[in-house]
Scaffold this active site. Structure first.
Site, PDB file in Angstrom:
ATOM      1  N   LYS A 116       0.931  -0.970   0.181  1.00 46.08           N
ATOM      2  CA  LYS A 116       0.095   0.101  -0.100  1.00 46.08           C
ATOM      3  C   LYS A 116       0.778   1.367  -0.463  1.00 46.08           C
ATOM      4  CE  LYS A 116      -4.533  -1.253   1.302  1.00 46.08           C
ATOM      5  NZ  LYS A 116      -5.393  -1.687   2.687  1.00 46.08           N
ATOM      6  N   LYS A 208      -5.273 -10.807  -7.044  1.00 45.64           N
ATOM      7  CA  LYS A 208      -6.594 -10.772  -5.841  1.00 45.64           C
ATOM      8  C   LYS A 208      -7.595  -9.386  -6.742  1.00 45.64           C
ATOM      9  CE  LYS A 208      -6.625  -8.338  -2.603  1.00 45.64           C
ATOM     10  NZ  LYS A 208      -5.643  -8.149  -0.588  1.00 45.64           N
ATOM     11  N   LYS A 211     -10.583  -3.421  -4.437  1.00 43.70           N
ATOM     12  CA  LYS A 211     -11.342  -2.127  -4.723  1.00 43.70           C
ATOM     13  C   LYS A 211     -10.015  -1.395  -5.121  1.00 43.70           C
ATOM     14  CE  LYS A 211     -13.146  -3.151  -0.196  1.00 43.70           C
ATOM     15  NZ  LYS A 211     -13.312  -2.663   1.403  1.00 43.70           N
TER      16      LYS A 211
HETATM   17  P1  TYM Z   1     -10.879  -5.285   4.145  1.00 47.82           P
HETATM   18  O1  TYM Z   1     -11.818  -4.459   4.292  1.00 47.82           O
HETATM   19  O2  TYM Z   1      -9.665  -5.119   2.977  1.00 47.82           O
HETATM   20  O3  TYM Z   1     -11.873  -6.811   3.190  1.00 47.82           O
HETATM   21  C1  TYM Z   1     -12.525  -6.618   3.985  1.00 47.82           C
HETATM   22  C2  TYM Z   1     -12.667  -8.868   4.008  1.00 47.82           C
HETATM   23  O4  TYM Z   1     -12.426  -9.362   2.580  1.00 47.82           O
HETATM   24  C3  TYM Z   1     -11.242 -10.159   2.635  1.00 47.82           C
HETATM   25  N1  TYM Z   1     -11.486 -10.126   0.926  1.00 47.82           N
HETATM   26  C4  TYM Z   1     -10.779 -11.158   0.246  1.00 47.82           C
HETATM   27  N2  TYM Z   1     -11.299 -12.256   0.288  1.00 47.82           N
HETATM   28  C5  TYM Z   1     -11.234 -12.792  -0.541  1.00 47.82           C
HETATM   29  N3  TYM Z   1     -11.578 -13.011  -1.891  1.00 47.82           N
HETATM   30  C6  TYM Z   1     -10.372 -11.688  -2.586  1.00 47.82           C
HETATM   31  N4  TYM Z   1      -9.812 -10.715  -3.429  1.00 47.82           N
HETATM   32  C7  TYM Z   1     -10.459 -10.369  -1.139  1.00 47.82           C
HETATM   33  N5  TYM Z   1     -10.419  -9.203  -0.800  1.00 47.82           N
HETATM   34  C8  TYM Z   1     -10.636  -8.613   0.357  1.00 47.82           C
HETATM   35  C9  TYM Z   1     -10.911  -9.800   3.916  1.00 47.82           C
HETATM   36  O5  TYM Z   1      -9.716 -10.489   3.809  1.00 47.82           O
HETATM   37  C10 TYM Z   1     -11.630  -8.831   4.748  1.00 47.82           C
HETATM   38  O6  TYM Z   1     -11.773 -10.557   5.447  1.00 47.82           O
HETATM   39  N6  TYM Z   1      -7.096  -5.576   7.477  1.00 47.82           N
HETATM   40  C11 TYM Z   1      -9.297  -5.912   7.114  1.00 47.82           C
HETATM   41  C12 TYM Z   1      -9.977  -5.398   8.454  1.00 47.82           C
HETATM   42  C13 TYM Z   1      -9.928  -5.463   9.384  1.00 47.82           C
HETATM   43  C14 TYM Z   1     -10.290  -6.955  10.221  1.00 47.82           C
HETATM   44  C15 TYM Z   1     -10.108  -6.418  11.521  1.00 47.82           C
HETATM   45  C16 TYM Z   1     -10.912  -7.478   9.847  1.00 47.82           C
HETATM   46  C17 TYM Z   1     -10.156  -3.769  10.400  1.00 47.82           C
HETATM   47  N7  TYM Z   1      -9.686  -5.299  11.723  1.00 47.82           N
HETATM   48  C18 TYM Z   1      -9.989  -7.516  12.750  1.00 47.82           C
HETATM   49  C19 TYM Z   1     -10.988  -9.659  11.460  1.00 47.82           C
HETATM   50  C20 TYM Z   1     -10.410  -8.163  12.595  1.00 47.82           C
HETATM   51  C21 TYM Z   1      -9.713  -5.959   5.998  1.00 47.82           C
HETATM   52  O7  TYM Z   1      -8.295  -4.284   5.276  1.00 47.82           O
HETATM   53  O8  TYM Z   1      -9.749  -5.580   4.979  1.00 47.82           O
END
Ligand code: TYM
Length: 354
Positions: A116, A208, A211
């Site tokens: 990032k 992957k 967004k």
């Molecule tokens: P974020 O907002 O990027 O994504 C949310 C969830 O979607 C999953 N994800 C995917 N799964 C499969 N294939 C993909 N291409 C894909 N893109 C995204 C992510 O793995 C996630 O589960 N850091 C986290 C948010 C967070 C969090 C937490 C999660 C903050 N605190 C505590 C669990 C526990 C994140 O950026 O997710």
């Protein structure tokens, strides 16, 4: 080892459109977890979102939109706790304490920060660097035992485990003295799995689905209408071979593997099951079947999201109720943590929580 009650926690960032990867890798599984005998907390992580600059008005809308997506997908806000991170101040407080437990060397290894921040690292926010520590605080403020996420979060969850372990070791004497036995924080288990733990771009099966992909055709957004979904699947990159009849035949065929995985996750079956039905079929047969399945699964969610976002007052009430219930769990954890690290608190010191 101390016994911990099963508690599920996960979070999603309110940064732009939720896509099929977020849905299949995370939100759909959040819904399934509600069948367990566990308290589930699902958090819209707005404090994580601002590690990259967000337009304030857009952010407010996106927080409500992710909340609407949770509800539209089937998360029941009475059974689960649905809330946004910034309403529960214990996340930020615990993150500070964890900043003093986590080591610089651990954070330096985080690949998501490197991706990032890109080449211009000196100009990245400190929040972006510290992101995984706040994530550990999210999880451990509730002493969560299970965290369903997509595969891209694996390294962050390993860091959460390392922080919990180091806290338990660094403060072992105080933890025992305050009546918490030999461990205060659980060693949280990541729940990463199923056929869609890593959904790939529809334009490039080695990247992957995300967004931030500049091409909207690379992803299916949860708000896409039936025509857009069908068109994106029709245009998805593939190879010229028919589908194999065995999963082993998907090796070295990332685009085929991805579409089969998406079908399996949407239908709630395995890749093997999909190939039993479609082995030998051309993409000209498989893609329309996948498009139909995607439209029937996703269109009702998009419709319900539209209905819910038209009433922001209702969404805000769900978040306020969830935040109060979340805080009722996090507050005693933080009180205990303050006692353990040796702070002097207002009010009596707690001997035990939960
Ligand atoms: P974020 O907002 O990027 O994504 C949310 C969830 O979607 C999953 N994800 C995917 N799964 C499969 N294939 C993909 N291409 C894909 N893109 C995204 C992510 O793995 C996630 O589960 N850091 C986290 C948010 C967070 C969090 C937490 C999660 C903050 N605190 C505590 C669990 C526990 C994140 O950026 O997710």
């Amino acid at each position: 080892m101390a016994a911990f009650t099963e508690l599920v926690f996960s979070g999603v960032q309110p940064t732009g459109n939720l896509h099929l990867g977020n849905y299949l890798g995370a939100v759909k599984r959040f819904v399934e977890m509600q069948a367990r005998e566990a308290q589930c907390l699902y958090c819209v992580v707005d404090m994580h979102a601002i590690t990259l600059w967000q337009d304030p008005e857009a952010l407010r809308g996106q927080i409500r939109e992710v909340t609407a997506a949770f509800l539209a997908a089937g998360i029941d806000p009475k059974r689960s706790i649905v809330f946004n991170q910034s309403q529960v101040h214990q996340h930020a407080e615990l993150a500070w304490i964890f900043n003093c437990v986590a080591r610089l060397g651990w954070l330096n290894r985080m690949t998501q920060f490197k991706d990032k921040a890109g080449k211009d690292r000196e100009n990245a926010s400190i929040g972006l660097y510290d992101y995984p520590v706040l994530m550990a605080a999210d999880i451990l403020a509730y002493r969560a035992t299970h965290v369903p996420v997509g595969e891209d979060q694996k390294q962050h969850l390993e860091l959460t485990r390392d922080i919990a372990q180091k806290f338990n070791t660094d403060f072992a004497g105080s933890i025992a003295a305050h009546g918490h036995g030999d461990a205060f924080f659980p060693i949280t288990e990541p729940l990463i799995g199923g056929p869609a733990a890593r959904v790939m771009s529809l334009r490039d099966g080695t990247k992957k689905m995300s967004k931030s992909d500049p091409s909207d055709n690379a992803r299916i957004n949860l708000t896409d209408d039936a025509d857009a979904i069908a068109q994106k699947i029709r245009r998805a990159k593939t190879d010229p071979e028919p589908l194999p009849s065995e999963v082993a035949g998907l090796k070295e065929r990332p685009e085929a593997d991805n579409l089969v995985g998406i079908y399996a996750a949407l239908a709630g079956i395995t890749r093997e099951d999909v190939l039993r039905d479609f082995g030998g079929a051309q993409f000209s047969t498989f893609k329309p079947a996948l498009a139909d399945l995607a439209v029937t699964s996703l269109a009702p969610i998009a419709g319900e999201m539209r209905r819910l976002t038209a009433d922001p007052g209702h969404i805000d009430a769900v978040l306020a109720d969830g935040s109060a219930r979340a805080e009722a769990i996090a507050a005693p954890t933080l009180d205990a943590v303050k006692d353990i690290v040796g702070f002097v608190r207002r009010g009596p010191s707690l001997q035990a929580v939960r």
